[in-house]
Design a protein around this motif. Structure first.
Motif, PDB file in Angstrom:
ATOM      1  N   UNK A 141      -2.402  10.843  -5.017  1.00 35.29           N
ATOM      2  CA  UNK A 141      -3.368   9.923  -4.433  1.00 35.29           C
ATOM      3  C   UNK A 141      -2.698   8.736  -3.786  1.00 35.29           C
ATOM      4  N   UNK A 142      -3.408   7.616  -3.772  1.00 37.13           N
ATOM      5  CA  UNK A 142      -2.895   6.413  -3.130  1.00 37.13           C
ATOM      6  C   UNK A 142      -3.139   5.188  -3.968  1.00 37.13           C
ATOM      7  N   UNK A 199       0.860  -1.166   0.000  1.00 35.22           N
ATOM      8  CA  UNK A 199       0.000   0.000   0.000  1.00 35.22           C
ATOM      9  C   UNK A 199       0.904   1.225   0.000  1.00 35.22           C
ATOM     10  N   UNK A 200       0.478   2.296  -0.661  1.00 39.10           N
ATOM     11  CA  UNK A 200       1.355   3.451  -0.739  1.00 39.10           C
ATOM     12  C   UNK A 200       0.656   4.713  -1.194  1.00 39.10           C
ATOM     13  N   UNK A 201       1.469   5.745  -1.439  1.00 36.97           N
ATOM     14  CA  UNK A 201       0.976   7.050  -1.872  1.00 36.97           C
ATOM     15  C   UNK A 201       1.866   7.557  -2.991  1.00 36.97           C
ATOM     16  N   UNK A 215      -6.487  12.491  -7.126  1.00 35.96           N
ATOM     17  CA  UNK A 215      -6.938  13.845  -7.422  1.00 35.96           C
ATOM     18  C   UNK A 215      -6.169  14.300  -8.653  1.00 35.96           C
ATOM     19  N   UNK A 216      -6.838  14.993  -9.584  1.00 34.27           N
ATOM     20  CA  UNK A 216      -6.173  15.384 -10.827  1.00 34.27           C
ATOM     21  C   UNK A 216      -6.668  16.740 -11.301  1.00 34.27           C
ATOM     22  N   UNK A 217      -5.788  17.724 -11.305  1.00 37.02           N
ATOM     23  CA  UNK A 217      -6.125  19.063 -11.804  1.00 37.02           C
ATOM     24  C   UNK A 217      -5.671  19.172 -13.257  1.00 37.02           C
ATOM     25  N   UNK A 218      -6.300  18.388 -14.122  1.00 35.75           N
ATOM     26  CA  UNK A 218      -5.872  18.345 -15.526  1.00 35.75           C
ATOM     27  C   UNK A 218      -7.028  18.617 -16.490  1.00 35.75           C
TER      28      UNK A 218
END
Length: 235
Positions: free
Chosen positions: A84-85, A50-52, A106-109
């Motif tokens: 995100x993760x 598990x990660x980020x 999350x994506x600001x694209x």
């Protein structure tokens, strides 16, 4: 008599040497025991993790306005933070590693939109996307080179159309599509790994707003992502 005396002395010396040798053999050895070496276990990529992650994404799609006299007009793409993760599982077979991973980002694209006369089309740049992917890689001990691909879904913005008279029409919604990518991952410790990867995401193309019979907008929800991440691998 002299010869007999010499023989007697020689025999006595031989007996003394034999007795000394036998006595020494009964004594404990003064040599140190042979050292015991415990082989270090080989690292394996097998296990859950598990990660980020965090990185940058940029829209490769378009926000275009269509007029039959001029065709598609206007294009404005956007780029920004992605983060995100993820959670997944790897299984190692010799040098090869197969696995599956899912993530949410999350994506600001989102596309900012395009304008045409007094009418313009815009959407917010904030959004999200997620993926469910297979992974296939080649391990070089603690280094892993991998490719990945699978299903993608999300709403990355840029899907609202705005008319100065009618206001906003057809809000953002979630689309499905596909993704492909690859990267490099390295095991810093037996439980901590770090990675860098790039991917391309396509959430389909759609036309979403008709002003009248002659004009329509078109949105392409496509974007690239470069990100770095860290994982905790369970033994």
């Amino acid at each position: 008599m002299r010869i007999s005396l010499l023989g007697l002395l020689a025999g006595t010396a031989a007996l003394a040497v034999a007795a000394s040798t036998a006595q020494a053999a009964d004594l404990p050895s003064r040599r140190s025991p042979a050292p015991i070496y415990n082989a270090m276990p080989a690292f394996t990529w097998t296990g859950f993790y598990v990660g980020a992650n965090a990185g940058y994404g940029w829209s490769t799609g378009t926000s275009r306005y269509y007029d039959p006299a001029f065709g598609y007009v206007g294009s404005n793409s956007n780029g920004g933070f992605v983060g995100g993760g993820q959670i997944g599982y790897n299984y190692q077979l010799g040098m090869f590693v197969i696995g599956a991973e899912t993530d949410i980002q999350y994506a600001a694209v989102g596309n900012k939109g395009a304008s045409y006369g007094t009418t313009y089309y815009r959407g917010n740049s904030d959004g999200y996307y997620g993926t469910i992917r297979a992974r296939l890689g080649v391990a070089f001990d603690r280094a892993l080179v991998f490719g990945t691909g699978g299903y993608a879904y999300g709403d990355v913005g840029g899907n609202n159309a705005y008319d100065t008279v009618l206001g906003y029409h057809r809000g953002n919604n979630t689309n499905g599509g596909w993704t492909l990518g690859g990267g490099v991952e390295y095991a810093v410790t037996d439980n901590i790994t770090a990675k860098v990867e790039g991917s391309y995401v396509n959430l389909d193309t759609r036309s979403n707003y008709v002003i009248d019979t002659s004009r329509v907008t078109r949105r392409d929800s496509e974007f690239g992502v470069v990100r770095a991440g860290v994982n905790y691998k369970f033994n």
